[in-house]
Design an enzyme around this catalytic site. Structure first.
Site, mmCIF file in Angstrom:
data_model
loop_
_atom_site.group_PDB
_atom_site.id
_atom_site.type_symbol
_atom_site.label_atom_id
_atom_site.label_comp_id
_atom_site.label_asym_id
_atom_site.label_seq_id
_atom_site.Cartn_x
_atom_site.Cartn_y
_atom_site.Cartn_z
ATOM 1 N N LYS A 67 0.801 -1.207 -0.026
ATOM 2 C CA LYS A 67 -0.042 0.017 0.019
ATOM 3 C C LYS A 67 0.696 1.411 -0.005
ATOM 4 O O LYS A 67 0.387 2.321 -0.808
ATOM 5 C CB LYS A 67 -0.835 0.062 1.233
ATOM 6 N N ASP A 103 -9.989 2.389 2.557
ATOM 7 C CA ASP A 103 -9.759 1.372 3.889
ATOM 8 C C ASP A 103 -10.448 2.112 4.965
ATOM 9 O O ASP A 103 -11.299 1.450 5.697
ATOM 10 C CB ASP A 103 -8.411 1.099 4.327
#
Length: 288
Positions: A67, A103
């Site tokens: 990420k 997220d």
């Protein structure tokens, strides 16, 4: 309507539920979707992503441990990705990658709308300071949590995340050794990425033995992972008497729906696929 090509990148990735989730979203919305899982390490990710784009890839999810690396490969990123310092959703525009991070909104939506957890003013402990923790911390703050304490195996990373959030007096870094004397929390979130053994103190495990004093009668304990990797933390939470014990399936579904909207312009309904995943795979369920 032609079938679009999307993927999820991570390592390991064979366990990922994302292809199943997006196939369901495609059937629900009538949008043809080709979604695959591509294994890539931080070293091979740039080449794998380039090959994906050359093969017609138009959007991708990014999971651990990529990420933060994904952020560096983007020509442009959203404000929430910039705040997080991590990207979990890529969109191909004008021959370049544009990054976002869904997220945090996915976690907050699952906790508040599905699990019935009111996060406002909750004293919160975040275990881990990698890409997953970076993704959810800003959204938790925006959702109105109280004080946030961050612990990590590498303390410098916890300090860096605290500095990035820029809220002195409200966000604090602590050592694992401090946890025995830090009191109880309303919300405990495990954002570590490695597989764990219950009670392990091995640095390779990613999660040391946690004191049960962290948990009170109204505490919600959340693991951002799901399946076997989440079992040790969830078992600890139940043994400690947590009021809510929640894994990452709901967050995964919600963030995927946000990503789907970025790619296709419509946000699918999520309850149906969440229920299907629980029934088909007998994954860990939330305990009231």
């Amino acid at each position: 309507m032609s079938e679009s090509r999307h993927a999820v990148f991570g390592h390991p990735i064979t366990h990922s539920l994302s292809p199943r989730i997006h196939a369901h979203f495609g059937r629900q919305t009538g949008i043809p979707v080709h979604f695959e899982a591509i294994d890539a390490t931080p070293e091979t990710f740039p080449t794998a992503l380039e090959a994906f784009a050359a093969g017609g890839g138009t959007g991708a999810n990014v999971t651990l441990p990529l990420k933060e690396a994904a952020l560096a490969l983007c020509a442009e990123v959203s404000d929430r990705a910039r705040r997080a310092g991590a990207v979990n959703t890529l969109v191909r525009k004008g021959g370049q990658w544009h990054g976002d991070n869904t997220d945090g909104t996915g976690l907050v939506r699952d906790l508040t709308a599905r699990q019935g957890v009111d996060v406002r003013q909750r004293r919160t402990l975040l275990i881990g300071a990698g890409g997953a923790a970076h993704g959810v911390a800003p959204a938790l703050i925006d959702a109105g949590i109280g004080e946030l304490f961050i612990v990590n195996r590498t303390t410098a990373r916890a300090d860096a995340l605290v500095d990035k959030l820029g809220l002195p007096g409200r966000v604090h870094a602590r050592y694992f050794e401090d946890l025995h004397a830090i009191g109880e929390f309303d919300l405990v979130i495990n954002a570590t990425s490695a597989a764990r053994e219950p009670g392990s103190t091995n640095a390779e495990s990613g999660l040391p033995k946690l004191p049960t004093s962290l948990v009170g009668t109204r505490t919600a304990c959340v693991d951002l992972s799901y399946g076997e990797v989440a079992i040790p933390f969830l078992a600890w939470a139940r043994a400690a008497g947590a009021h809510n014990v929640i894994d990452g399936v709901g967050m995964l579904v919600e963030q995927a729906a946000d990503a789907f909207k970025l790619w296709h312009g419509v946000r699918p309904y999520t309850d149906e696929v969440y229920t299907a995943l629980r029934e088909r795979d007998a994954l860990l369920v939330t305990a009231d």
